[in-house]
Design a protein around this motif. Structure first.
Motif, PDB file in Angstrom:
ATOM      1  N   ALA A  13      38.871  37.069  51.698  1.00 46.67           N
ATOM      2  CA  ALA A  13      37.696  37.462  50.928  1.00 46.67           C
ATOM      3  C   ALA A  13      36.558  36.468  51.093  1.00 46.67           C
ATOM      4  O   ALA A  13      36.766  35.305  51.433  1.00 46.67           O
ATOM      5  N   THR A  14      35.366  36.940  50.808  1.00 44.94           N
ATOM      6  CA  THR A  14      34.202  36.062  50.729  1.00 44.94           C
ATOM      7  C   THR A  14      33.945  35.734  49.263  1.00 44.94           C
ATOM      8  O   THR A  14      34.474  36.404  48.366  1.00 44.94           O
ATOM      9  N   ASP A  15      33.125  34.745  49.004  1.00 46.30           N
ATOM     10  CA  ASP A  15      32.846  34.325  47.632  1.00 46.30           C
ATOM     11  C   ASP A  15      32.181  35.441  46.828  1.00 46.30           C
ATOM     12  O   ASP A  15      32.346  35.527  45.607  1.00 46.30           O
ATOM     13  N   ILE A  40      50.363  32.565  46.246  1.00 45.26           N
ATOM     14  CA  ILE A  40      49.167  33.298  46.655  1.00 45.26           C
ATOM     15  C   ILE A  40      48.371  32.448  47.636  1.00 45.26           C
ATOM     16  O   ILE A  40      48.163  31.250  47.426  1.00 45.26           O
ATOM     17  N   ASN A  41      47.943  33.086  48.709  1.00 43.38           N
ATOM     18  CA  ASN A  41      47.170  32.407  49.753  1.00 43.38           C
ATOM     19  C   ASN A  41      45.856  33.145  49.953  1.00 43.38           C
ATOM     20  O   ASN A  41      45.853  34.348  50.242  1.00 43.38           O
ATOM     21  N   VAL A  42      44.753  32.438  49.776  1.00 43.79           N
ATOM     22  CA  VAL A  42      43.431  33.040  49.910  1.00 43.79           C
ATOM     23  C   VAL A  42      42.711  32.428  51.105  1.00 43.79           C
ATOM     24  O   VAL A  42      42.537  31.212  51.179  1.00 43.79           O
ATOM     25  N   LEU A  43      42.318  33.275  52.031  1.00 44.49           N
ATOM     26  CA  LEU A  43      41.578  32.834  53.215  1.00 44.49           C
ATOM     27  C   LEU A  43      40.126  33.268  53.051  1.00 44.49           C
ATOM     28  O   LEU A  43      39.854  34.446  52.774  1.00 44.49           O
ATOM     29  N   SER A  44      39.206  32.331  53.200  1.00 41.72           N
ATOM     30  CA  SER A  44      37.797  32.649  52.989  1.00 41.72           C
ATOM     31  C   SER A  44      36.895  31.754  53.846  1.00 41.72           C
ATOM     32  O   SER A  44      37.206  30.580  54.057  1.00 41.72           O
ATOM     33  N   PRO A  45      35.778  32.300  54.303  1.00 43.14           N
ATOM     34  CA  PRO A  45      34.841  31.486  55.075  1.00 43.14           C
ATOM     35  C   PRO A  45      33.864  30.708  54.204  1.00 43.14           C
ATOM     36  O   PRO A  45      33.182  29.803  54.679  1.00 43.14           O
ATOM     37  N   ASP A  46      33.794  31.039  52.885  1.00 43.55           N
ATOM     38  CA  ASP A  46      32.728  30.439  52.080  1.00 43.55           C
ATOM     39  C   ASP A  46      33.063  30.251  50.604  1.00 43.55           C
ATOM     40  O   ASP A  46      32.157  30.134  49.780  1.00 43.55           O
ATOM     41  N   PHE A  47      34.334  30.210  50.246  1.00 40.99           N
ATOM     42  CA  PHE A  47      34.668  30.076  48.837  1.00 40.99           C
ATOM     43  C   PHE A  47      34.163  28.742  48.286  1.00 40.99           C
ATOM     44  O   PHE A  47      34.394  27.684  48.855  1.00 40.99           O
ATOM     45  N   SER A  48      33.480  28.807  47.125  1.00 37.78           N
ATOM     46  CA  SER A  48      32.961  27.600  46.490  1.00 37.78           C
ATOM     47  C   SER A  48      34.075  26.913  45.712  1.00 37.78           C
ATOM     48  O   SER A  48      35.099  27.533  45.372  1.00 37.78           O
ATOM     49  N   GLU A  49      33.873  25.643  45.399  1.00 41.18           N
ATOM     50  CA  GLU A  49      34.860  24.909  44.609  1.00 41.18           C
ATOM     51  C   GLU A  49      34.985  25.508  43.212  1.00 41.18           C
ATOM     52  O   GLU A  49      36.077  25.530  42.626  1.00 41.18           O
ATOM     53  N   LYS A  50      33.875  26.023  42.693  1.00 42.43           N
ATOM     54  CA  LYS A  50      33.893  26.654  41.375  1.00 42.43           C
ATOM     55  C   LYS A  50      34.807  27.886  41.381  1.00 42.43           C
ATOM     56  O   LYS A  50      35.621  28.077  40.475  1.00 42.43           O
ATOM     57  N   SER A  51      34.672  28.696  42.413  1.00 46.41           N
ATOM     58  CA  SER A  51      35.495  29.903  42.519  1.00 46.41           C
ATOM     59  C   SER A  51      36.963  29.541  42.680  1.00 46.41           C
ATOM     60  O   SER A  51      37.855  30.182  42.084  1.00 46.41           O
ATOM     61  N   LYS A  52      37.229  28.522  43.464  1.00 50.27           N
ATOM     62  CA  LYS A  52      38.611  28.084  43.663  1.00 50.27           C
ATOM     63  C   LYS A  52      39.232  27.646  42.341  1.00 50.27           C
ATOM     64  O   LYS A  52      40.389  27.953  42.046  1.00 50.27           O
ATOM     65  N   LYS A  53      38.443  26.925  41.542  1.00 50.45           N
ATOM     66  CA  LYS A  53      38.968  26.435  40.255  1.00 50.45           C
ATOM     67  C   LYS A  53      39.267  27.591  39.309  1.00 50.45           C
ATOM     68  O   LYS A  53      40.280  27.580  38.595  1.00 50.45           O
ATOM     69  N   MET A 105      55.896  30.049  57.390  1.00 50.90           N
ATOM     70  CA  MET A 105      55.647  31.271  56.624  1.00 50.90           C
ATOM     71  C   MET A 105      55.898  32.445  57.568  1.00 50.90           C
ATOM     72  O   MET A 105      55.092  32.717  58.455  1.00 50.90           O
ATOM     73  N   ASN A 106      57.015  33.124  57.393  1.00 49.55           N
ATOM     74  CA  ASN A 106      57.389  34.151  58.368  1.00 49.55           C
ATOM     75  C   ASN A 106      57.196  35.586  57.901  1.00 49.55           C
ATOM     76  O   ASN A 106      57.256  36.517  58.700  1.00 49.55           O
ATOM     77  N   LYS A 107      56.964  35.772  56.613  1.00 44.08           N
ATOM     78  CA  LYS A 107      56.765  37.126  56.091  1.00 44.08           C
ATOM     79  C   LYS A 107      55.763  37.066  54.947  1.00 44.08           C
ATOM     80  O   LYS A 107      55.925  36.265  54.022  1.00 44.08           O
ATOM     81  N   VAL A 108      54.721  37.882  55.008  1.00 44.20           N
ATOM     82  CA  VAL A 108      53.699  37.867  53.960  1.00 44.20           C
ATOM     83  C   VAL A 108      53.320  39.298  53.584  1.00 44.20           C
ATOM     84  O   VAL A 108      53.469  40.231  54.388  1.00 44.20           O
ATOM     85  N   LEU A 109      52.833  39.444  52.370  1.00 44.11           N
ATOM     86  CA  LEU A 109      52.281  40.716  51.923  1.00 44.11           C
ATOM     87  C   LEU A 109      50.775  40.555  51.860  1.00 44.11           C
ATOM     88  O   LEU A 109      50.247  39.847  50.995  1.00 44.11           O
ATOM     89  N   TYR A 110      50.084  41.194  52.797  1.00 46.73           N
ATOM     90  CA  TYR A 110      48.618  41.137  52.807  1.00 46.73           C
ATOM     91  C   TYR A 110      48.074  42.241  51.906  1.00 46.73           C
ATOM     92  O   TYR A 110      48.520  43.390  51.961  1.00 46.73           O
ATOM     93  N   LEU A 111      47.069  41.883  51.073  1.00 48.72           N
ATOM     94  CA  LEU A 111      46.449  42.842  50.166  1.00 48.72           C
ATOM     95  C   LEU A 111      44.931  42.806  50.310  1.00 48.72           C
ATOM     96  O   LEU A 111      44.328  41.725  50.308  1.00 48.72           O
ATOM     97  N   ASP A 112      44.311  43.962  50.414  1.00 45.89           N
ATOM     98  CA  ASP A 112      42.861  44.041  50.325  1.00 45.89           C
ATOM     99  C   ASP A 112      42.444  43.709  48.896  1.00 45.89           C
ATOM    100  O   ASP A 112      43.228  43.888  47.948  1.00 45.89           O
ATOM    101  N   CYS A 113      41.202  43.291  48.743  1.00 45.59           N
ATOM    102  CA  CYS A 113      40.708  42.943  47.407  1.00 45.59           C
ATOM    103  C   CYS A 113      40.508  44.168  46.517  1.00 45.59           C
ATOM    104  O   CYS A 113      40.397  44.031  45.297  1.00 45.59           O
ATOM    105  N   ASP A 114      40.440  45.358  47.131  1.00 45.45           N
ATOM    106  CA  ASP A 114      40.203  46.561  46.342  1.00 45.45           C
ATOM    107  C   ASP A 114      41.487  47.286  45.966  1.00 45.45           C
ATOM    108  O   ASP A 114      41.496  48.499  45.793  1.00 45.45           O
ATOM    109  N   VAL A 115      42.581  46.527  45.839  1.00 46.51           N
ATOM    110  CA  VAL A 115      43.830  47.123  45.366  1.00 46.51           C
ATOM    111  C   VAL A 115      44.173  46.578  43.988  1.00 46.51           C
ATOM    112  O   VAL A 115      43.783  45.459  43.632  1.00 46.51           O
ATOM    113  N   ILE A 116      44.892  47.382  43.233  1.00 46.79           N
ATOM    114  CA  ILE A 116      45.407  46.988  41.926  1.00 46.79           C
ATOM    115  C   ILE A 116      46.927  47.106  41.968  1.00 46.79           C
ATOM    116  O   ILE A 116      47.463  48.132  42.396  1.00 46.79           O
TER     117      ILE A 116
END
Length: 333
Positions: A13-15, A40-53, A105-116
């Motif tokens: 996701a992006t910020d 939980i693992n979040v990959l982002s190109p621009d996450f701010s420290e505030k968002s991370k916290k 890490m050999n198995k992961v569940l990837y989720l789009d941000c628009d899922v519940i």
């Protein structure tokens, strides 16, 4: 792979998607109490420290670990200009997971941000991914034959949605899929209608395990009569009528794809109450609905209403609009 009663979740996701990601993550945390170890693992190109916290504090409440990985300059990995048909280029970053996630890490569940996450998903960790399977996913409800042909699939072959992926990272590493993804994208001049989704379906053809639509439910399915689904999308058809009804009533993962999004003002999404339930309990409960598409959403709802009466019309509509849209995108590119 054996059952471990733990699960690694991956979001990209992006910020600017913080609220959407946060609501999705909250629903995940609320429904995974029976998983011994959730990460939980979040990959982002621009996450701010505030968002991370904000996300870290939320996860700490549930005693869940969260890790952040920087995707800064990820586009350089492709070596060519990306055209993702109006979507943020970050959508193709999931193709580079093996570059950013730990080797163990050999198995992961990837989720789009628009899922519940709306129910128990622990069964997904018990699903075996053999050495010859790249990932498990839910088939698309519909994909125009012309689009399948464009990426090398036959009309009768399944095309899978990439919003929820149970990924065998060992397979990705062993077969160097990252390079295969990039090379195929390059051969298409960085222009594919569904970008990463098309790439995954092309490069992993024959190595994808189907999942029940319980784990990636498209809300529009609610409008299609069950008898019609048997021919429209056989992979969704359950022999047990009660099971089919239960999936529609209690899906474990709802994917708010398409035009009728529950965060848009004037939407008629049949699962908007489920979305609102988690939103109201989250940190983003006061987030305003996005205005500006009320008339369009009403028209879209009318299309869904017609679908419930005459599903054949929707099938023809999807096929014709899908082909025209693809041609329009091709001209723009």
């Amino acid at each position: 792979m054996s059952y471990r009663n733990n699960m690694n979740i991956v979001y990209v996701a992006t910020d600017s998607y913080l609220s959407m990601l946060g609501i999705s993550m909250y629903s995940l945390l609320e429904n995974t109490h029976n998983i011994a170890e959730l990460k939980i693992n979040v990959l982002s190109p621009d996450f701010s420290e505030k968002s991370k916290k904000i996300l870290t504090d939320m996860c700490e409440t549930y005693k869940v670990d969260i890790n952040f990985y920087s995707l800064k300059d990820f586009e350089k990995s492709f070596g060519f200009t990306l055209n993702t048909a109006g979507f943020h280029p970050v959508i193709v970053a999931r193709l580079l997971l093996t570059d950013f996630l730990p080797i163990d890490m050999n198995k992961v569940l990837y989720l789009d941000c628009d899922v519940i996450i709306n129910g128990d998903i622990s069964e997904l960790d018990r699903i075996e991914l053999p050495d010859n399977i790249a990932f498990a996913a839910v088939p698309e409800l519909a994909m125009p034959p012309a689009q399948k042909k464009n990426i090398g699939l036959n009309v009768d072959e399944q095309y899978f949605n990439s919003g929820v992926l149970l990924i065998n990272l060992d397979y990705w590493r062993k077969h160097n899929l990252k390079d295969q993804f990039i090379n195929y994208y390059a051969s298409a001049n960085g222009k594919l209608m569904y970008a990463d989704q098309d790439i995954l379906n092309h490069c992993c053809k024959g190595h994808i395990r189907p999942l029940s639509h319980r784990y990636n439910l498209a809300p529009m399915l609610k409008y299609f009569p069950r008898f019609f689904i048997k021919s429209y999308q056989p992979a969704y058809y359950c022999k047990d009528k009660e099971e089919y009804k239960d999936i529609l009533k209690n899906p474990s993962i709802i994917h708010f794809l398409g035009d009728e999004r529950p965060w848009m003002r004037g939407n008629y999404n049949p699962y908007r109450k489920e979305y609102e339930y988690y939103k109201k309990k989250s940190l983003w409960k006061n987030e305003a609905l996005i205005p500006g598409k009320e008339i369009y959403l009403w028209c879209y709802h009318m299309l869904n209403y017609i679908t419930s009466i005459c599903p054949w019309f929707r099938k023809a509509f999807t096929r014709c609009i899908g082909i025209r849209y693809y041609k329009m995108i091709g001209k723009k590119q």
